[in-house]
Design a protein around this motif. Structure first.
Motif, PDB file in Angstrom:
ATOM      1  N   LYS A  87      -7.350   5.074  16.354  1.00  0.00           N
ATOM      2  CA  LYS A  87      -5.897   5.164  16.192  1.00  0.00           C
ATOM      3  C   LYS A  87      -5.177   4.436  17.319  1.00  0.00           C
ATOM      4  N   PRO A  88      -4.314   3.513  16.964  1.00  0.00           N
ATOM      5  CA  PRO A  88      -3.545   2.849  18.023  1.00  0.00           C
ATOM      6  C   PRO A  88      -2.488   3.793  18.600  1.00  0.00           C
ATOM      7  N   SER A  89      -1.983   3.441  19.756  1.00  0.00           N
ATOM      8  CA  SER A  89      -0.929   4.268  20.362  1.00  0.00           C
ATOM      9  C   SER A  89       0.320   4.226  19.502  1.00  0.00           C
ATOM     10  N   ASN A  90       1.084   5.295  19.587  1.00  0.00           N
ATOM     11  CA  ASN A  90       2.398   5.255  18.965  1.00  0.00           C
ATOM     12  C   ASN A  90       3.284   4.335  19.788  1.00  0.00           C
ATOM     13  N   VAL A  91       4.207   3.685  19.127  1.00  0.00           N
ATOM     14  CA  VAL A  91       5.055   2.725  19.823  1.00  0.00           C
ATOM     15  C   VAL A  91       6.513   3.035  19.571  1.00  0.00           C
ATOM     16  N   PHE A  92       7.292   2.829  20.587  1.00  0.00           N
ATOM     17  CA  PHE A  92       8.733   2.948  20.440  1.00  0.00           C
ATOM     18  C   PHE A  92       9.329   1.582  20.728  1.00  0.00           C
ATOM     19  N   ILE A  93      10.076   1.078  19.785  1.00  0.00           N
ATOM     20  CA  ILE A  93      10.654  -0.246  19.965  1.00  0.00           C
ATOM     21  C   ILE A  93      12.173  -0.150  20.089  1.00  0.00           C
ATOM     22  N   TYR A  94      12.685  -0.701  21.173  1.00  0.00           N
ATOM     23  CA  TYR A  94      14.122  -0.711  21.368  1.00  0.00           C
ATOM     24  C   TYR A  94      14.663  -2.121  21.258  1.00  0.00           C
ATOM     25  N   GLY A  95      15.885  -2.212  20.858  1.00  0.00           N
ATOM     26  CA  GLY A  95      16.552  -3.510  20.854  1.00  0.00           C
ATOM     27  C   GLY A  95      17.778  -3.444  19.973  1.00  0.00           C
TER      28      GLY A  95
ATOM     29  N   ILE B  47      -6.595   4.502   8.363  1.00  0.00           N
ATOM     30  CA  ILE B  47      -5.618   4.587   9.433  1.00  0.00           C
ATOM     31  C   ILE B  47      -4.274   4.164   8.882  1.00  0.00           C
ATOM     32  N   MET B  48      -3.330   5.031   9.029  1.00  0.00           N
ATOM     33  CA  MET B  48      -2.001   4.676   8.547  1.00  0.00           C
ATOM     34  C   MET B  48      -1.130   4.280   9.715  1.00  0.00           C
ATOM     35  N   ILE B  49      -0.454   3.168   9.527  1.00  0.00           N
ATOM     36  CA  ILE B  49       0.532   2.767  10.525  1.00  0.00           C
ATOM     37  C   ILE B  49       1.891   2.878   9.873  1.00  0.00           C
ATOM     38  N   ALA B  50       2.657   3.839  10.303  1.00  0.00           N
ATOM     39  CA  ALA B  50       3.945   4.110   9.689  1.00  0.00           C
ATOM     40  C   ALA B  50       5.065   3.568  10.560  1.00  0.00           C
ATOM     41  N   VAL B  51       5.825   2.678   9.997  1.00  0.00           N
ATOM     42  CA  VAL B  51       6.970   2.139  10.715  1.00  0.00           C
ATOM     43  C   VAL B  51       8.220   2.873  10.277  1.00  0.00           C
ATOM     44  N   LEU B  52       8.889   3.487  11.219  1.00  0.00           N
ATOM     45  CA  LEU B  52      10.147   4.151  10.900  1.00  0.00           C
ATOM     46  C   LEU B  52      11.267   3.349  11.539  1.00  0.00           C
ATOM     47  N   ASP B  53      11.886   2.536  10.712  1.00  0.00           N
ATOM     48  CA  ASP B  53      12.920   1.641  11.220  1.00  0.00           C
ATOM     49  C   ASP B  53      14.254   2.378  11.272  1.00  0.00           C
TER      50      ASP B  53
ATOM     51  N   THR C 173      -8.755  15.211   9.033  1.00  0.00           N
ATOM     52  CA  THR C 173     -10.093  15.095   9.586  1.00  0.00           C
ATOM     53  C   THR C 173     -10.618  13.664   9.499  1.00  0.00           C
ATOM     54  N   ASN C 174     -10.248  12.973   8.437  1.00  0.00           N
ATOM     55  CA  ASN C 174     -10.797  11.631   8.239  1.00  0.00           C
ATOM     56  C   ASN C 174      -9.821  10.505   8.557  1.00  0.00           C
ATOM     57  N   SER C 175      -8.551  10.836   8.483  1.00  0.00           N
ATOM     58  CA  SER C 175      -7.556   9.781   8.659  1.00  0.00           C
ATOM     59  C   SER C 175      -6.727  10.002   9.915  1.00  0.00           C
ATOM     60  N   LYS C 176      -5.986   8.956  10.254  1.00  0.00           N
ATOM     61  CA  LYS C 176      -5.126   9.047  11.431  1.00  0.00           C
ATOM     62  C   LYS C 176      -3.798   8.376  11.133  1.00  0.00           C
ATOM     63  N   ILE C 177      -2.780   8.845  11.796  1.00  0.00           N
ATOM     64  CA  ILE C 177      -1.473   8.229  11.608  1.00  0.00           C
ATOM     65  C   ILE C 177      -0.931   7.746  12.943  1.00  0.00           C
ATOM     66  N   ALA C 178      -0.550   6.488  12.979  1.00  0.00           N
ATOM     67  CA  ALA C 178       0.135   5.961  14.157  1.00  0.00           C
ATOM     68  C   ALA C 178       1.570   5.652  13.752  1.00  0.00           C
ATOM     69  N   ILE C 179       2.464   5.890  14.669  1.00  0.00           N
ATOM     70  CA  ILE C 179       3.873   5.711  14.333  1.00  0.00           C
ATOM     71  C   ILE C 179       4.508   4.615  15.184  1.00  0.00           C
ATOM     72  N   ILE C 180       5.247   3.783  14.516  1.00  0.00           N
ATOM     73  CA  ILE C 180       6.073   2.819  15.225  1.00  0.00           C
ATOM     74  C   ILE C 180       7.519   3.186  14.957  1.00  0.00           C
ATOM     75  N   GLY C 181       8.207   3.603  15.976  1.00  0.00           N
ATOM     76  CA  GLY C 181       9.616   3.968  15.811  1.00  0.00           C
ATOM     77  C   GLY C 181      10.500   2.842  16.302  1.00  0.00           C
TER      78      GLY C 181
END
Length: 406
Positions: free
Chosen positions: A59-67, A147-153, A178-186
């Motif tokens: 699982k990648p780190s969760n990310v917070f994007i500003y701009g 692995i789910m990468i969820a982008v919340l724009d 148990t089998n999956s992971k969720i990473a969030i990009i905010g």
DNA sequence: CGTCCACAGGAATGACGGGCGG
DNA sequence: CCGCCCGTCATTCCTGTGGACG
């Protein structure tokens, strides 16, 4: 049907088909993702390296994007995800990428529906509880072992409306999977947002932060020039026109989206006028047209009471040098209501309506304190009067009140 | 330096139409 | 078809507050 009209229509259709200035105008639309994102190399590389572990199944780190708006946050994110996705297919890793714009889907429930769609689960628009929807979504996701990468724009909209509960649950979802992971990009353009976030969410969501600085005029010009090369016919647009668009947009905190809009609309105006070149004057006309379109779009879809409040503001700002206050607006609004014989809403509600109008940018409202004379909002119109009048006159109820003071 | 205005804006609650599961 | 749950608009009740006035 007069033939003059038919001729005109014919001309419009033909002009659109055989454009005088464009080769491909869609290149200038905000949803277009270019193959290259100049001046964002650093952000692309960083986001790429953050997400890369997903290719190895972790699982990648969760990310917070500003701009600020139009700084390429969405474009970069979508671009990196697209590349990541094709790489994952190549390697045979199951990575699910999901993009949710929480300006449109600003409730917990709707976000879950979107996430579920990405794993191939259709949930009813309504009818089941949020908890149930979430449970079903997790079940399907877990069964996929991916692995789910969820982008919340525009995540600020979600938080403002529905709180940060969903973020908390998503960041803690590993407990339930148990089998999956969720990473969030905010993604957000509100730098203050983090402050009123649950500290637990803040720390887990902000594992990594990525900042997108605004473009300066030179960078904007470069971006526009590259796009213009694909969008316009050779010779249809001069360097000076592009420079103007870049300069105008740079003045508005370096918003690339606005700059591209400006260029596109200027081109459309040039085309309508049958010009084979986009001229400086077309850019200025575009500037106005964009403003008018946006305002009347927003105004025409507002509920009746919001329109009435807006009308009250319009009338009041005409007399007293363009400014008014909440109290004045409310009194005037009530008299408007009684004139057309409908019940008025409470002051509390009007207060919210004023906030809504402020958020859409139709009015500007600043809270000030007048000391002994209380605390209030100072309200003024943020768009030209005639634009408001025009948009309001489309409403049958409101237009009765409008005739006479026009 | 405290008071007190004229609201801001949070919280709880409800009415209502839409839409689905059963 | 009913019952449930949703989102939206609205009300009621409420606490909070910057700074001119006294």
């Amino acid at each position: 049907m007069s033939s003059a009209i038919n001729d005109l229509l014919d001309k419009i259709f033909v002009n659109t088909l055989k454009s005088t200035v464009f080769i491909d105008r869609d290149v200038l639309r905000p949803e277009y993702i270019p193959d290259e994102l100049p001046h964002r190399e650093e952000q692309i590389a960083k986001l790429g390296s953050i997400l890369a572990p997903s290719l190895k199944g972790s699982k990648p780190s969760n990310v917070f994007i500003y701009g600020l708006t139009g700084t390429g946050k969405t474009a970069v994110t979508k671009y990196v995800l697209k590349r990541l996705h094709s790489k994952s297919l190549e390697l045979g890793v199951d990575i699910v990428t999901c993009y949710v714009n929480t300006r449109q889907d600003d409730t917990t429930y709707r976000v879950i529906v979107k996430l579920a769609e990405c794993v191939g689960l259709r949930l009813p628009f309504t009818g089941i509880s949020t908890a149930e929807a979430y449970r079903r979504f997790l079940k399907v996701l877990d069964s996929r072992s991916s692995i789910m990468i969820a982008v919340l724009d525009e995540i600020d909209f979600l938080i403002k409306r529905s709180g940060d509960e969903i973020l908390y649950r998503l960041t803690r979802s590993s407990d339930e999977l148990t089998n999956s992971k969720i990473a969030i990009i905010g993604i957000t353009n509100d730098l203050k947002l983090v402050e009123d976030l649950d500290p637990r969410v803040r720390s887990s969501l902000g594992e990594v932060e990525l900042v997108f600085p605004p473009y300066n005029a030179v960078q904007l010009e470069d971006i526009l020039t590259r796009r213009a090369k694909i969008a316009f016919k050779p010779g249809a647009i001069d360097k000076s026109v592009i420079s103007l668009c870049a300069a105008l947009a740079a003045r508005e905190h370096g918003d690339a989206r606005r700059a591209l809009d400006l260029l596109r609309v200027a081109g459309e105006i040039a085309e309508r006028e049958g010009s084979e070149k986009v001229l400086i004057e077309h850019v200025y006309k575009a500037l106005r047209e964009i403003e008018v379109d946006r305002a009347s779009e927003v105004i025409s879809t507002m509920p009746l009471h919001s329109k009435l409040v807006l009308l009250a503001i319009l009338n009041l700002t005409k007399t007293s040098n363009g400014k008014t206050t909440t109290g004045e607006v409310y009194t005037h609004y009530k008299s408007l209501c009684s004139k057309i014989g409908i019940e008025s809403v409470t002051q509390r509600r009007v207060s919210d309506i004023l906030s809504e109008l402020d958020m859409t940018g139709i009015i500007t409202a600043r809270v000030i304190s007048r000391g002994r004379y209380g605390k209030t909002r100072v309200i003024s119109l943020a768009v030209p009067e005639d634009v408001v009048v025009k948009a309001l006159s489309e409403d049958p109820y409101v237009s009765q009140l409008l005739s006479g003071n026009r």
